[in-house]
Design a protein around this motif. Structure first.
Motif, PDB file in Angstrom:
ATOM      1  N   THR A 198     110.375-105.744  64.443  1.00  0.00           N
ATOM      2  CA  THR A 198     110.444-104.446  64.747  1.00  0.00           C
ATOM      3  C   THR A 198     108.945-103.793  64.867  1.00  0.00           C
ATOM      4  N   ALA A 199     108.211-104.347  64.164  1.00  0.00           N
ATOM      5  CA  ALA A 199     106.730-103.752  64.315  1.00  0.00           C
ATOM      6  C   ALA A 199     105.952-104.092  65.320  1.00  0.00           C
ATOM      7  N   HIS A 200     106.342-105.441  66.011  1.00  0.00           N
ATOM      8  CA  HIS A 200     105.554-106.000  67.059  1.00  0.00           C
ATOM      9  C   HIS A 200     106.620-105.893  68.420  1.00  0.00           C
ATOM     10  N   GLY A 201     107.635-105.067  68.336  1.00  0.00           N
ATOM     11  CA  GLY A 201     108.284-104.983  69.502  1.00  0.00           C
ATOM     12  C   GLY A 201     107.631-104.210  70.531  1.00  0.00           C
ATOM     13  N   PRO A 202     108.299-103.883  71.622  1.00  0.00           N
ATOM     14  CA  PRO A 202     107.667-102.974  72.650  1.00  0.00           C
ATOM     15  C   PRO A 202     107.786-101.659  72.262  1.00  0.00           C
ATOM     16  N   ARG A 203     108.523-101.084  71.500  1.00  0.00           N
ATOM     17  CA  ARG A 203     108.702 -99.893  71.084  1.00  0.00           C
ATOM     18  C   ARG A 203     108.969 -99.466  69.588  1.00  0.00           C
ATOM     19  N   PRO A 204     108.046 -99.980  68.850  1.00  0.00           N
ATOM     20  CA  PRO A 204     107.981 -99.787  67.317  1.00  0.00           C
ATOM     21  C   PRO A 204     108.609 -98.512  66.959  1.00  0.00           C
ATOM     22  N   GLY A 205     109.271 -98.395  66.038  1.00  0.00           N
ATOM     23  CA  GLY A 205     109.525 -96.857  65.499  1.00  0.00           C
ATOM     24  C   GLY A 205     108.538 -96.793  64.136  1.00  0.00           C
ATOM     25  N   SER A 206     109.167 -96.082  63.181  1.00  0.00           N
ATOM     26  CA  SER A 206     108.202 -95.830  61.796  1.00  0.00           C
ATOM     27  C   SER A 206     107.641 -97.197  61.389  1.00  0.00           C
ATOM     28  N   VAL A 207     106.469 -97.355  61.317  1.00  0.00           N
ATOM     29  CA  VAL A 207     105.788 -98.750  61.006  1.00  0.00           C
ATOM     30  C   VAL A 207     106.026 -98.945  59.349  1.00  0.00           C
ATOM     31  N   LEU A 208     106.626 -99.944  58.895  1.00  0.00           N
ATOM     32  CA  LEU A 208     106.683-100.491  57.897  1.00  0.00           C
ATOM     33  C   LEU A 208     105.504-100.839  57.166  1.00  0.00           C
ATOM     34  N   SER A 209     105.604-100.720  55.926  1.00  0.00           N
ATOM     35  CA  SER A 209     104.383-101.284  55.182  1.00  0.00           C
ATOM     36  C   SER A 209     104.579-102.047  54.007  1.00  0.00           C
ATOM     37  N   THR A 210     103.659-103.010  53.587  1.00  0.00           N
ATOM     38  CA  THR A 210     103.682-103.658  52.419  1.00  0.00           C
ATOM     39  C   THR A 210     102.484-103.741  51.495  1.00  0.00           C
ATOM     40  N   ALA A 211     101.620-102.754  51.835  1.00  0.00           N
ATOM     41  CA  ALA A 211     100.244-102.924  51.341  1.00  0.00           C
ATOM     42  C   ALA A 211      99.770-101.170  51.414  1.00  0.00           C
ATOM     43  N   ARG A 212      98.946-100.981  50.389  1.00  0.00           N
ATOM     44  CA  ARG A 212      98.334 -99.559  50.300  1.00  0.00           C
ATOM     45  C   ARG A 212      96.904 -99.513  50.040  1.00  0.00           C
ATOM     46  N   PHE A 213      95.921 -99.196  50.750  1.00  0.00           N
ATOM     47  CA  PHE A 213      94.866 -99.226  50.232  1.00  0.00           C
ATOM     48  C   PHE A 213      94.022 -98.024  50.247  1.00  0.00           C
ATOM     49  N   ALA A 214      93.364 -97.672  49.153  1.00  0.00           N
ATOM     50  CA  ALA A 214      92.705 -96.240  49.076  1.00  0.00           C
ATOM     51  C   ALA A 214      91.417 -96.114  50.060  1.00  0.00           C
ATOM     52  N   ARG A 215      91.170 -95.197  50.529  1.00  0.00           N
ATOM     53  CA  ARG A 215      90.263 -94.601  51.329  1.00  0.00           C
ATOM     54  C   ARG A 215      89.319 -93.643  50.478  1.00  0.00           C
ATOM     55  N   PRO A 216      88.499 -94.152  49.578  1.00  0.00           N
ATOM     56  CA  PRO A 216      87.855 -93.026  48.738  1.00  0.00           C
ATOM     57  C   PRO A 216      87.069 -92.218  49.399  1.00  0.00           C
ATOM     58  N   ASN A 217      86.332 -92.327  50.480  1.00  0.00           N
ATOM     59  CA  ASN A 217      85.490 -91.559  51.326  1.00  0.00           C
ATOM     60  C   ASN A 217      86.201 -90.372  52.010  1.00  0.00           C
ATOM     61  N   GLU A 218      87.682 -90.624  52.172  1.00  0.00           N
ATOM     62  CA  GLU A 218      88.366 -89.704  52.950  1.00  0.00           C
ATOM     63  C   GLU A 218      89.424 -88.994  52.083  1.00  0.00           C
ATOM     64  N   GLY A 219      89.849 -89.641  50.885  1.00  0.00           N
ATOM     65  CA  GLY A 219      90.459 -89.017  50.199  1.00  0.00           C
ATOM     66  C   GLY A 219      92.189 -89.417  50.618  1.00  0.00           C
ATOM     67  N   THR A 220      92.365 -90.430  51.139  1.00  0.00           N
ATOM     68  CA  THR A 220      93.762 -90.959  51.721  1.00  0.00           C
ATOM     69  C   THR A 220      93.945 -92.210  51.368  1.00  0.00           C
ATOM     70  N   PHE A 221      95.007 -92.888  52.030  1.00  0.00           N
ATOM     71  CA  PHE A 221      95.374 -94.288  51.760  1.00  0.00           C
ATOM     72  C   PHE A 221      95.720 -94.962  53.333  1.00  0.00           C
ATOM     73  N   LEU A 222      95.466 -96.232  53.421  1.00  0.00           N
ATOM     74  CA  LEU A 222      95.834 -96.744  54.498  1.00  0.00           C
ATOM     75  C   LEU A 222      96.984 -97.674  54.047  1.00  0.00           C
ATOM     76  N   GLU A 223      98.087 -97.565  55.136  1.00  0.00           N
ATOM     77  CA  GLU A 223      99.260 -98.143  54.745  1.00  0.00           C
ATOM     78  C   GLU A 223      99.373 -99.579  55.868  1.00  0.00           C
ATOM     79  N   ALA A 224      99.667-100.628  55.576  1.00  0.00           N
ATOM     80  CA  ALA A 224      99.911-101.705  56.495  1.00  0.00           C
ATOM     81  C   ALA A 224     100.908-102.679  56.054  1.00  0.00           C
ATOM     82  N   LEU A 225     101.510-103.287  57.235  1.00  0.00           N
ATOM     83  CA  LEU A 225     102.438-104.406  57.226  1.00  0.00           C
ATOM     84  C   LEU A 225     101.619-105.795  57.284  1.00  0.00           C
TER      85      LEU A 225
END
Length: 333
Positions: A253-280
């Protein structure tokens, strides 16, 4: 049968030099998490997923006085986990081993690495892989810092399959002191990761060609949108493995030609931005012959999986235990 892959961040920090579990209020490797809190969270997550076999990515260290298998089996005994047997492949120098925790009442497993170390096509995973990465007529020599674990598995129902646990090279530009150096390191890391994926794909193709069912699982450190250099290369590491004859619905799904909502299996803090990066990043891929065995995949994401979200204790444990979340596969084997 339920199989799982779980990258447990800084697991090695929870054991002393003799593999005794450290359960105290000293800090773990995770931000604002004590060792006692992380130990308890990991145990709760492993109990909740209740898998018959779990690939532990970033497992405790094997070294002069430490032993991965001993540490994991002591952890399982301390918390009464039914996955009380542990097995590993080639040890490495990174303090992040690959190991399998499994229930011996459900299956048997043995380390069974294939390929000649000197092979030019698909050497054994502790050997050297030679490939021209940049089409300059000069071979590059690639090694795994964490050699994949290749197992022969037999279930008590009589099914046999090959299980390959992997942790591919990270693409992050660790150690870069400038923007130019970060670009150089990122591109070099991606090239090495792609070479590792090709190496893995050739092993998979060999097993499939011999009519051996294959399950490849682990942290592939690759997913859509992770960096700005992915379009410099024709394929991602995940796509290389899918094209070798493997299937994972999250990857497809994620690597298809028209991916929908990107799934996530990991969540990394971005302390300088106050946000999180999510990644499959974490996958369980199966060969086509296993798709008839009623496979069902699940990402135990604390915010996106309904059962995890509605169980506050499990949700908090998932967030405390690691920056990755487990992926499970239920399959009739």
């Amino acid at each position: 049968m339920r199989l799982a892959t779980y990258n447990i961040e800084w697991f090695a920090n929870l054991f002393d030099r003799k593999d005794n579990l450290i359960v105290d209020d000293s800090w773990s490797g995770r931000h604002d998490v004590t060792k006692a809190q992380q130990v308890e969270a990991i145990a709760k997550v492993l109990t909740a997923i209740d898998a018959d076999a779990i690939l532990i990515v970033e497992a405790p260290n094997t070294g002069k006085t430490q032993n991965t298998v001993r540490a994991l089996q002591q952890f399982a005994e301390a918390f009464g986990l039914r996955t009380s047997n542990a097995l590993m492949g080639f040890a490495n120098d990174t303090h992040q081993e690959l190991a399998l925790l499994y229930d011996r009442d459900v299956l048997t497993a043995r380390h069974d690495p294939k390929g000649d170390v000197a092979s030019t096509r698909a050497p054994r995973f502790d050997g050297d892989f030679r490939i021209d990465l940049d089409i300059d007529a000069t071979e590059d020599v690639i090694q795994f810092s964490k050699p994949p674990m290749e197992l022969a598995v037999r279930t008590h129902a009589g099914a046999e399959f090959r299980l390959i646990g992997a942790h591919l090279k990270s693409k992050a530009p660790h150690g870069a002191d400038s923007r130019d150096e970060a670009i150089r390191i990122s591109i070099a890391n991606r090239r090495k990761q792609l070479a590792q994926a090709i190496w893995l794909s050739r092993r998979v193709e060999t097993h499939i060609g011999a009519d051996e069912p294959v399950i490849l699982l682990g942290d592939l450190n690759d997913g859509p949108g992770l960096d700005e250099f992915e379009h410099l290369f024709g394929r991602s590491s995940v796509e290389i493995l899918l094209q070798a004859g493997l299937y994972d619905p999250h990857a497809a799904t994620a690597h298809g030609p028209r991916p929908g909502s990107v799934l996530s299996t990991a969540r990394f803090a971005r302390p300088n931005e106050g946000t999180f990066l999510e990644a499959l990043l974490d996958y369980i891929m199966i060969s086509e012959d296993l798709r008839a065995r009623r496979p069902a995949w699940r990402i135990w994401h604390p915010f996106r999986d309904t059962a995890c979200w509605t169980s506050p204790d499990l949700r908090d444990s998932l967030l405390t235990a690691s920056d990755h979340f487990p992926v499970t596969l239920d399959i009739e084997l």
